[in-house]
Design a protein around this motif. Structure first.
Motif, PDB file in Angstrom:
ATOM      1  N   UNK A  42       0.839  -1.191   0.000  1.00 17.99           N
ATOM      2  CA  UNK A  42       0.000   0.000   0.000  1.00 17.99           C
ATOM      3  C   UNK A  42       0.880   1.249   0.000  1.00 17.99           C
ATOM      4  N   UNK A  43       0.840   2.009  -1.086  1.00 19.87           N
ATOM      5  CA  UNK A  43       1.660   3.208  -1.182  1.00 19.87           C
ATOM      6  C   UNK A  43       1.249   4.292  -0.191  1.00 19.87           C
ATOM      7  N   UNK A  44       0.037   4.183   0.349  1.00 18.54           N
ATOM      8  CA  UNK A  44      -0.410   5.172   1.324  1.00 18.54           C
ATOM      9  C   UNK A  44       0.149   4.898   2.716  1.00 18.54           C
ATOM     10  N   UNK A  45       0.786   3.766   2.916  1.00 19.75           N
ATOM     11  CA  UNK A  45       1.346   3.379   4.210  1.00 19.75           C
ATOM     12  C   UNK A  45       2.791   3.912   4.297  1.00 19.75           C
ATOM     13  N   UNK A  46       2.942   5.104   4.833  1.00 19.17           N
ATOM     14  CA  UNK A  46       4.264   5.731   4.899  1.00 19.17           C
ATOM     15  C   UNK A  46       5.225   4.929   5.775  1.00 19.17           C
ATOM     16  N   UNK A 217       7.736   4.534  -9.516  1.00 21.39           N
ATOM     17  CA  UNK A 217       6.912   5.662  -9.984  1.00 21.39           C
ATOM     18  C   UNK A 217       6.568   6.549  -8.789  1.00 21.39           C
ATOM     19  N   UNK A 218       7.512   7.373  -8.332  1.00 19.10           N
ATOM     20  CA  UNK A 218       7.262   8.215  -7.162  1.00 19.10           C
ATOM     21  C   UNK A 218       6.060   9.137  -7.327  1.00 19.10           C
ATOM     22  N   UNK A 219       5.782   9.556  -8.561  1.00 19.91           N
ATOM     23  CA  UNK A 219       4.668  10.476  -8.798  1.00 19.91           C
ATOM     24  C   UNK A 219       3.320   9.830  -8.549  1.00 19.91           C
ATOM     25  N   UNK A 220       3.294   8.494  -8.434  1.00 18.03           N
ATOM     26  CA  UNK A 220       2.021   7.798  -8.212  1.00 18.03           C
ATOM     27  C   UNK A 220       1.356   8.257  -6.921  1.00 18.03           C
ATOM     28  N   UNK A 221       2.161   8.555  -5.898  1.00 22.27           N
ATOM     29  CA  UNK A 221       1.596   9.001  -4.622  1.00 22.27           C
ATOM     30  C   UNK A 221       0.883  10.337  -4.792  1.00 22.27           C
ATOM     31  N   UNK A 222       1.509  11.281  -5.497  1.00 24.49           N
ATOM     32  CA  UNK A 222       0.894  12.577  -5.723  1.00 24.49           C
ATOM     33  C   UNK A 222      -0.291  12.453  -6.672  1.00 24.49           C
ATOM     34  N   UNK A 223      -0.141  11.581  -7.685  1.00 28.43           N
ATOM     35  CA  UNK A 223      -1.215  11.428  -8.659  1.00 28.43           C
ATOM     36  C   UNK A 223      -2.489  10.908  -8.000  1.00 28.43           C
ATOM     37  N   UNK A 224      -2.340   9.982  -7.084  1.00 26.39           N
ATOM     38  CA  UNK A 224      -3.515   9.419  -6.419  1.00 26.39           C
ATOM     39  C   UNK A 224      -4.190  10.446  -5.519  1.00 26.39           C
ATOM     40  N   UNK A 225      -3.392  11.247  -4.829  1.00 24.02           N
ATOM     41  CA  UNK A 225      -3.990  12.263  -3.958  1.00 24.02           C
ATOM     42  C   UNK A 225      -4.697  13.336  -4.785  1.00 24.02           C
TER      43      UNK A 225
END
Length: 253
Positions: A42-46, A217-225
């Motif tokens: 889960x990319x949302x799990x920092x 794909x680091x931008x995936x976190x920003x893209x999802x938000x």
């Protein structure tokens, strides 16, 4: 309004719901068809990403690089300070803003393993996060291999198990081959227990896979938000457009 009338009047509703359901169903089906256990990364799990970064730098970066990733970007995305990154994650001596190089010389890697260890920047994107998770769990002893290890997910890999102390050492059971068919894998047997319990090691493999998913794909976190707000805007615009259409066409019939 009947169900039939609704579908005739608003076919886009059915299409949207179908696409939405397929979007959730396809990844799980693909993992099941490939025989891979789901990683549940889960990319949302920092916290998972931070632990995955620590584990990767300690157990993987000795051989592998992340040459499309910068230490400064990791700090920004994973809520880490420059001091935390430089003191705990940077073992190469490069500057904070530089990309992550391998600690191992490529010539030495080719000499020792037969091929230089690859850069892992895009591995999770190319193979999938579930592939990485299962790969890390599937090393077993094999005396026929040059480094003494093999892997059921990637047979005849030239890589030793970097996590053997945590996972323990396991051997693989295969069903004898019949005719021209290859031997079939049946399961693992624990040869020597590791320092972690199986469920604890699953978390280790999951966190590393999750970090590599982020690195791919680091931008995936920003893209999802940002995507949440885009969807809210589109939903609001669609509603306004619908009422505007109703107003324009109310006197036509």
């Amino acid at each position: 309004m009947t169900e039939t009338t609704m579908h005739k009047s608003h076919p886009w509703i059915a299409g949207f719901l179908l696409a939405l359901s397929l979007g959730f169903a396809l990844p799980a089906a693909a993992a099941e068809e490939g025989g891979l256990a789901p990683s549940n990364a889960n990319l949302a799990d920092t916290g998972s990403l931070q632990n995955g970064a620590k584990l990767f730098m300690n157990y993987c970066s000795g051989c592998h690089s992340l040459q499309l990733m910068r230490y400064s970007r990791i700090a920004e995305d994973l809520d880490l300070s420059e001091d935390q990154v430089m003191n705990n994650l940077n073992f190469t001596g490069v500057n904070f803003g530089e990309r992550i190089p391998p600690s191992m010389n490529s010539v030495d890697g080719k000499t020792w393993f037969g091929a230089a260890p690859p850069d892992l920047s895009l591995m999770a994107r190319a193979k999938g996060v579930d592939y990485v998770f299962n790969y890390l769990k599937s090393f077993y002893l094999d005396a026929s291999r040059p480094v003494g290890w093999n892997n059921t997910v990637f047979p005849n890999a030239s890589m030793p198990n970097p996590l053997w102390e945590l996972q323990g050492v396991q051997t693989a059971k295969f069903k004898a081959a019949e005719g021209s068919e290859p031997a079939q894998f049946e399961g693992f047997e624990v040869h020597r227990a590791g320092t972690l319990k199986p469920e604890e090691f699953d978390k280790v493999a999951r966190d590393i896979a999750n970090f590599l998913q982020y690195a791919a794909e680091p931008a995936a976190m920003q893209r999802k938000s940002i995507g949440i707000w885009v969807l809210l805007f589109l939903a609001t615009f669609t509603l306004l457009a619908y009422f505007l259409k109703q107003e324009y066409w109310k006197d036509v019939h």
